[in-house]
Structure formats: C-alpha cells, structure tokens
Design a protein around this motif. Sequence first.
Motif, PDB file in Angstrom:
ATOM      1  N   PRO A 172     -16.083 -23.161  13.337  1.00  0.00           N
ATOM      2  CA  PRO A 172     -15.169 -22.311  12.548  1.00  0.00           C
ATOM      3  C   PRO A 172     -14.468 -21.242  13.378  1.00  0.00           C
ATOM      4  O   PRO A 172     -13.339 -20.870  13.084  1.00  0.00           O
ATOM      5  CB  PRO A 172     -16.101 -21.683  11.498  1.00  0.00           C
ATOM      6  N   HIS A 173     -15.130 -20.720  14.405  1.00  0.00           N
ATOM      7  CA  HIS A 173     -14.542 -19.673  15.245  1.00  0.00           C
ATOM      8  C   HIS A 173     -14.661 -20.078  16.716  1.00  0.00           C
ATOM      9  O   HIS A 173     -15.441 -19.487  17.470  1.00  0.00           O
ATOM     10  CB  HIS A 173     -15.236 -18.328  15.015  1.00  0.00           C
ATOM     11  N   PRO A 174     -13.918 -21.081  17.149  1.00  0.00           N
ATOM     12  CA  PRO A 174     -14.036 -21.516  18.549  1.00  0.00           C
ATOM     13  C   PRO A 174     -13.501 -20.458  19.505  1.00  0.00           C
ATOM     14  O   PRO A 174     -12.551 -19.745  19.201  1.00  0.00           O
ATOM     15  CB  PRO A 174     -13.184 -22.790  18.593  1.00  0.00           C
ATOM     16  N   VAL A 175     -14.134 -20.349  20.648  1.00  0.00           N
ATOM     17  CA  VAL A 175     -13.689 -19.433  21.692  1.00  0.00           C
ATOM     18  C   VAL A 175     -13.577 -20.210  22.993  1.00  0.00           C
ATOM     19  O   VAL A 175     -14.151 -21.284  23.151  1.00  0.00           O
ATOM     20  CB  VAL A 175     -14.657 -18.242  21.870  1.00  0.00           C
ATOM     21  N   HIS A 176     -12.831 -19.651  23.920  1.00  0.00           N
ATOM     22  CA  HIS A 176     -12.665 -20.261  25.235  1.00  0.00           C
ATOM     23  C   HIS A 176     -13.640 -19.598  26.199  1.00  0.00           C
ATOM     24  O   HIS A 176     -13.904 -18.398  26.096  1.00  0.00           O
ATOM     25  CB  HIS A 176     -11.230 -20.081  25.726  1.00  0.00           C
ATOM     26  N   PRO A 177     -14.189 -20.338  27.156  1.00  0.00           N
ATOM     27  CA  PRO A 177     -15.161 -19.721  28.070  1.00  0.00           C
ATOM     28  C   PRO A 177     -14.632 -18.526  28.844  1.00  0.00           C
ATOM     29  O   PRO A 177     -15.419 -17.670  29.255  1.00  0.00           O
ATOM     30  CB  PRO A 177     -15.528 -20.873  29.023  1.00  0.00           C
ATOM     31  N   ASP A 178     -13.312 -18.444  29.035  1.00  0.00           N
ATOM     32  CA  ASP A 178     -12.794 -17.404  29.926  1.00  0.00           C
ATOM     33  C   ASP A 178     -11.656 -16.611  29.296  1.00  0.00           C
ATOM     34  O   ASP A 178     -10.773 -16.146  30.009  1.00  0.00           O
ATOM     35  CB  ASP A 178     -12.321 -18.036  31.238  1.00  0.00           C
ATOM     36  N   ARG A 179     -11.675 -16.433  27.956  1.00  0.00           N
ATOM     37  CA  ARG A 179     -10.584 -15.672  27.345  1.00  0.00           C
ATOM     38  C   ARG A 179     -11.091 -14.583  26.399  1.00  0.00           C
ATOM     39  O   ARG A 179     -10.930 -13.403  26.670  1.00  0.00           O
ATOM     40  CB  ARG A 179      -9.630 -16.614  26.600  1.00  0.00           C
ATOM     41  N   GLU A 180     -11.667 -14.958  25.275  1.00  0.00           N
ATOM     42  CA  GLU A 180     -12.074 -13.961  24.286  1.00  0.00           C
ATOM     43  C   GLU A 180     -13.169 -13.053  24.833  1.00  0.00           C
ATOM     44  O   GLU A 180     -14.044 -13.489  25.583  1.00  0.00           O
ATOM     45  CB  GLU A 180     -12.553 -14.644  22.999  1.00  0.00           C
ATOM     46  N   ARG A 181     -13.115 -11.779  24.409  1.00  0.00           N
ATOM     47  CA  ARG A 181     -14.063 -10.766  24.890  1.00  0.00           C
ATOM     48  C   ARG A 181     -14.612  -9.996  23.683  1.00  0.00           C
ATOM     49  O   ARG A 181     -14.181  -8.878  23.407  1.00  0.00           O
ATOM     50  CB  ARG A 181     -13.370  -9.814  25.871  1.00  0.00           C
ATOM     51  N   PRO A 182     -15.568 -10.570  22.966  1.00  0.00           N
ATOM     52  CA  PRO A 182     -16.051  -9.931  21.737  1.00  0.00           C
ATOM     53  C   PRO A 182     -17.016  -8.785  22.011  1.00  0.00           C
ATOM     54  O   PRO A 182     -17.490  -8.582  23.131  1.00  0.00           O
ATOM     55  CB  PRO A 182     -16.757 -11.084  21.012  1.00  0.00           C
ATOM     56  N   HIS A 183     -17.309  -8.047  20.951  1.00  0.00           N
ATOM     57  CA  HIS A 183     -18.286  -6.964  21.004  1.00  0.00           C
ATOM     58  C   HIS A 183     -19.084  -6.993  19.707  1.00  0.00           C
ATOM     59  O   HIS A 183     -18.644  -7.576  18.700  1.00  0.00           O
ATOM     60  CB  HIS A 183     -17.586  -5.613  21.188  1.00  0.00           C
ATOM     61  N   PRO A 184     -20.268  -6.378  19.670  1.00  0.00           N
ATOM     62  CA  PRO A 184     -21.074  -6.392  18.440  1.00  0.00           C
ATOM     63  C   PRO A 184     -20.353  -5.697  17.291  1.00  0.00           C
ATOM     64  O   PRO A 184     -19.615  -4.727  17.482  1.00  0.00           O
ATOM     65  CB  PRO A 184     -22.344  -5.642  18.848  1.00  0.00           C
ATOM     66  N   VAL A 185     -20.587  -6.192  16.085  1.00  0.00           N
ATOM     67  CA  VAL A 185     -20.008  -5.583  14.890  1.00  0.00           C
ATOM     68  C   VAL A 185     -20.771  -4.296  14.586  1.00  0.00           C
ATOM     69  O   VAL A 185     -22.000  -4.318  14.461  1.00  0.00           O
ATOM     70  CB  VAL A 185     -20.086  -6.549  13.693  1.00  0.00           C
ATOM     71  N   PRO A 186     -20.096  -3.155  14.476  1.00  0.00           N
ATOM     72  CA  PRO A 186     -20.805  -1.894  14.197  1.00  0.00           C
ATOM     73  C   PRO A 186     -21.510  -1.942  12.844  1.00  0.00           C
ATOM     74  O   PRO A 186     -20.964  -2.419  11.850  1.00  0.00           O
ATOM     75  CB  PRO A 186     -19.681  -0.846  14.207  1.00  0.00           C
ATOM     76  N   GLY A 187     -22.746  -1.458  12.820  1.00  0.00           N
ATOM     77  CA  GLY A 187     -23.495  -1.361  11.577  1.00  0.00           C
ATOM     78  C   GLY A 187     -23.894  -2.685  10.966  1.00  0.00           C
ATOM     79  O   GLY A 187     -24.168  -2.755   9.763  1.00  0.00           O
ATOM     80  N   MET A 188     -23.950  -3.735  11.757  1.00  0.00           N
ATOM     81  CA  MET A 188     -24.299  -5.052  11.218  1.00  0.00           C
ATOM     82  C   MET A 188     -25.785  -5.103  10.866  1.00  0.00           C
ATOM     83  O   MET A 188     -26.612  -4.401  11.453  1.00  0.00           O
ATOM     84  CB  MET A 188     -23.990  -6.136  12.254  1.00  0.00           C
TER      85      MET A 188
END
Length: 292
Positions: A172-188
């Motif tokens: 559902p949320h594919p990412v590329h090995p060398d592009r997207e740079r996520p971070h933790p969701v605050p207050g999860m």
Amino acid sequence: MCEMPGGVMSGLRDPFDLDQVGHDLLAHALTLCGREEFTGELRVAGAPGGTLHLRNGLVVGAQSPGAPGPEALLLRSGRVSGEEWAALVRESGGARWPAAGLIARGYAGAAQLRVVCVMALHDAVFAVLAGRVHGCERVAETEPFATVAVGEASNRLLQEGVRRLTALAALPHPVHPDRERPHPVPGMDAGPLTALHRELLSHADGRSTARDLAFRTGRGVYTVTVEMARMLGEGLLECAASPTPIPVRPLPGGQGVRQRDPSPPATPPLGPGTLPRRKPGGFFRLRNGAPK
C-alpha cells in the motif's frame, strides 16, 4: 511511495517503474557471460551500479554501493568487531573475505556465512535493478572475488530481483531504497514491536533512506525497505510534507520590476593638450644642480 498528510504525494516519480532499457542491457551482458563461461568482473555503471563477480559464467559474488555487503552485515551484527576483522585479514594475507578464519575463530559457522553471503548477493542485485543501469563492462580475471562457493545462474538472480521489486510495488505504501526519508509519527501508540521495528524507529530521523538504515543496522536493504513500507502503512512512520512554495505577487500598481537606469558614461580621458611636457635636458640639470 510516501503519502503526505491530506493525501498529497511526495512528488517523486513512481519508485518502481523498472528501468527496462537498463534491465535488458544487464540481462544481455550476463547472458553473454554465461554463454561464454566468462570468469572475471562485470562492472555495472549506473546509480547505484555495482560489480558482479563470475566464475565460468556463474555469479559467485556481487557488490553495490546500494546494499551492505557480507562484511558490513557481519560487523554491524556484532558477531565480529572491527579489530577482530582487521586481524583476520592480516592473518589471511590480505584476503578480502577471510571465511576460513571466521569459522576457525568461531565468529560464525559455515552455514551462517553461506546464508549471509547469499543474502548479500541477492541484495546487491536488487539494489542494482532498483536504480538505473547505464552500461556494462567486462574485466577478465583468473580468480574472481567469490563469497559463495557455488555460483548462481544470472537469469535466476535477475528474476528474483524483479520479483522483489514487484512485491514492493504491490504494498500500500511502497518506498524506494534510496529516496524516501521517513521519521516516526509523533505521539504514536506503537504497541508491541519487533526488534527490527524498534531499530528502525530509533534510527529513522527524516534524513535517512532505507539504504542508509540498512547500513546502519546491519540488515539487508530489501528487508529494511519492505519493513519501512509496512511501517508507513501501520502509522509508525511518515514522510515530511514537501515545503510550501513561496507565492510571488506583483508590485502594487501592476508594475513589474523596473529596469535599472543605465549607468552614466565614463569620464572621458584627458586630452593630449593636458598631458605634462618634458623639457629637454631637464634630467641632466636636476642631476648637476638646480634648474637654470
């Protein structure tokens, strides 16, 4: 691909539109290597690119800047320290992969090393296929750098790499090995987490890609990319929204930016009549006394 709050996409192109031209180029080069039972290196130029090592047409090793190799996987796992690895390399006469020493010292068993090396081999091929292939060059060698004792057929490696890309694209949320740079969701509300989830949450900082986290945690880049995509779907990670563009408004009165007034003409040089004149013999009069 990461989805931003409010349904705004990250602005990146589809991360898994396979570089078909590059794939065909690599497949053709590997087919020739297999047909001719080539022994040596197949250097793949691209982003990230890499090197495949072949013996008699079979792939016995692979390296890519886009995926941790077996050495990085072992060092990051804590099975062997950097000092111990350096000592093994010295004892083996500078061998790039001191497998015998690792087994003799008890740092890893033979079966463990085979698993690590095969995983690194497939990971490197996956990283090459996930990027862009610009060209291939063969370099013959008498003894290639082999991390697996029994080589693998090149067509099987490519099929497995494409299968992994297809599996990632189906998430559902594919990412590329060398592009997207996520971070933790605050207050999860994380709830129970696996060890890998805890590692990724502790290292994801909004600046690191899946490739970066794979090197940092000593995990395969494919494994980390899959888990990152799943964590995005579970609400554990998110991608930062794209910066809002600064609006450009016209000046009051509908006037645009006015052109700068042309600079005044330069001051004309002095005419020939204003130049000082030298009197004949003046130099000698000054040397011999006051002017007369």
